[in-house]
Scaffold this motif. Sequence first.
Motif, PDB file in Angstrom:
ATOM      1  N   ILE A   1     -13.835   6.006 -53.279  1.00  0.00           N
ATOM      2  CA  ILE A   1     -15.143   5.941 -52.621  1.00  0.00           C
ATOM      3  C   ILE A   1     -15.644   7.347 -52.295  1.00  0.00           C
ATOM      4  CG2 ILE A   1     -16.240   5.355 -50.415  1.00  0.00           C
ATOM      5  CD1 ILE A   1     -16.245   3.045 -52.246  1.00  0.00           C
TER       6      ILE A   1
ATOM      7  N   PRO B   1     -11.960   0.389 -49.759  1.00  0.00           N
ATOM      8  CA  PRO B   1     -13.344   0.833 -49.965  1.00  0.00           C
ATOM      9  C   PRO B   1     -14.206   0.680 -48.720  1.00  0.00           C
ATOM     10  CG  PRO B   1     -12.595  -0.503 -51.811  1.00  0.00           C
ATOM     11  CD  PRO B   1     -11.555  -0.628 -50.740  1.00  0.00           C
TER      12      PRO B   1
ATOM     13  N   THR C   1     -17.824  -0.972 -61.522  1.00  0.00           N
ATOM     14  CA  THR C   1     -17.398  -0.091 -60.435  1.00  0.00           C
ATOM     15  C   THR C   1     -18.152   1.226 -60.424  1.00  0.00           C
ATOM     16  OG1 THR C   1     -15.174  -1.057 -60.500  1.00  0.00           O
ATOM     17  CG2 THR C   1     -15.418   1.061 -59.395  1.00  0.00           C
TER      18      THR C   1
ATOM     19  N   GLU D   1     -15.380   2.852 -66.719  1.00  0.00           N
ATOM     20  CA  GLU D   1     -16.297   3.558 -65.833  1.00  0.00           C
ATOM     21  C   GLU D   1     -17.113   4.583 -66.616  1.00  0.00           C
ATOM     22  OE1 GLU D   1     -14.470   5.185 -62.381  1.00  0.00           O
ATOM     23  OE2 GLU D   1     -13.405   3.339 -61.884  1.00  0.00           O
TER      24      GLU D   1
ATOM     25  N   ARG E   1     -17.794  -2.171 -52.901  1.00  0.00           N
ATOM     26  CA  ARG E   1     -16.571  -1.814 -53.614  1.00  0.00           C
ATOM     27  C   ARG E   1     -15.411  -2.719 -53.205  1.00  0.00           C
ATOM     28  NH1 ARG E   1     -15.018   3.126 -56.334  1.00  0.00           N
ATOM     29  NH2 ARG E   1     -13.040   2.612 -57.311  1.00  0.00           N
TER      30      ARG E   1
ATOM     31  N   LEU F   1     -21.708   1.139 -58.912  1.00  0.00           N
ATOM     32  CA  LEU F   1     -21.930   0.715 -57.530  1.00  0.00           C
ATOM     33  C   LEU F   1     -22.626   1.772 -56.669  1.00  0.00           C
ATOM     34  CD1 LEU F   1     -18.707  -1.343 -56.710  1.00  0.00           C
ATOM     35  CD2 LEU F   1     -20.971  -2.160 -57.399  1.00  0.00           C
TER      36      LEU F   1
ATOM     37  N   GLN G   1      -7.947   3.802 -53.104  1.00  0.00           N
ATOM     38  CA  GLN G   1      -9.255   3.156 -53.054  1.00  0.00           C
ATOM     39  C   GLN G   1     -10.214   3.921 -52.143  1.00  0.00           C
ATOM     40  OE1 GLN G   1     -10.415   0.379 -54.795  1.00  0.00           O
ATOM     41  NE2 GLN G   1      -8.561   0.726 -55.952  1.00  0.00           N
TER      42      GLN G   1
END
Length: 406
Positions: A24, A154, A236, A358, A258, A239, A20
């Motif tokens: 990011i 995140p 996602t 995504e 996130r 974001l 995760q």
Amino acid sequence: MTTDFKKLMTARFFFTLAVQMQAIVLGWRMYELTKDALYLGLIGLVEAVPALSLALFAGYIVDRSRPLVVYRRLTLVSLASGLLMLLSQLPYFHVTIDHQVVLLFCSSFLTGCARAFSQPSMFSLVPKIIPRVLLPKSSAWMSSAMQTARMSGPALGGVFYGFLGVSGTAVIICTFLIITITSLYLFDFNPPANEPEKDKSIKEELLSGAKFVFKHPILFPALTLDMVSVLFGGVTALLPIYAAEVLFVGPEGLGILRAAPAIGSFLMSAWLIRGEIKKNAGRKLFSAVAGFGVCILVFAVSRNYILSLLALVCAGAFDGVSMVVRTSAVQLSSPDHMRGRIAAVNSIFIGSSNEIGEFESGVAAKLLGTVPSAIFGGVMCLASVGIISIFSKKLRNLDLEELEKA
């Protein structure tokens, strides 16, 4: 829960935490370098290609190998991905922007390779170290550990990125992956491999998991519901754009955005550990996915950071219900000798909804604009609930207690 299950939860936690945080870093750094929403979708697609194309092969390997050994090896691949990201960003090497983009894609590709084997090995390993009657509760415990990591990963990734930069954050990610590997080597019991099925070709064994799922009256509609709702409803990939251009909150705010769905999912999973979903699980599943779609619509039109956070937290809570019901149904419906292959099919559905979702978000944002693409996703999520609920009576009437006794 057994000691080995606790070690597995620890490993799963730090593995998810690292992944995760890496997501990011990859997303924000890619957007910094390119300023193009399409690249945010492409980085998800690059991860999805190996995750999906290797999935059936991964399930076959897991069912013919020791699942713990497979899980150990995939974490080494993930560590290689983190090290590649680190090396690409070190100022010492003077890597050009174009080469940085390429290396970030390579890092994402290695993560996809590791993920192809992750779920099959996990699904095959858990029933070998705990009793069948505890499988629904173990799903809630594992979901809680994963969502804690998805919640903190995140946020930590965004904070570390803001204060330490790309390289410093990459070092921390690699450290967490080393902790994961260490936890997996502390197991007391290494479950044996399953006996090969007789009179079946490799091709038949590779496809047997898919055939089982597609013919199953509960698993196929349940996985389809999850795939379609998250494929279109997931935000996602959008974001970083929302953080930079709609809500104006920077990388630190991106990390919290996130993390928000994981916060909601963690809270829901923690509640489900004490109050299990067994009766009327199917109806609760459909209600949860519908609630997820509504939350995505609220997030799509919001210009207020707090409201956006609350919408994502609620979306995560609804998704937590869906995850526990779906995972329990897969575990309880899977013959022991086919768990890896069935989990591989499950990962294909999840991979399609997440990584390809995504990509879909990136393309839709490029064509329609960021906000219209998110609204479109929420509407499609609600439409999938209505259509699948009409055509799948078995899933509507799902009762996990009855499935547990089967």
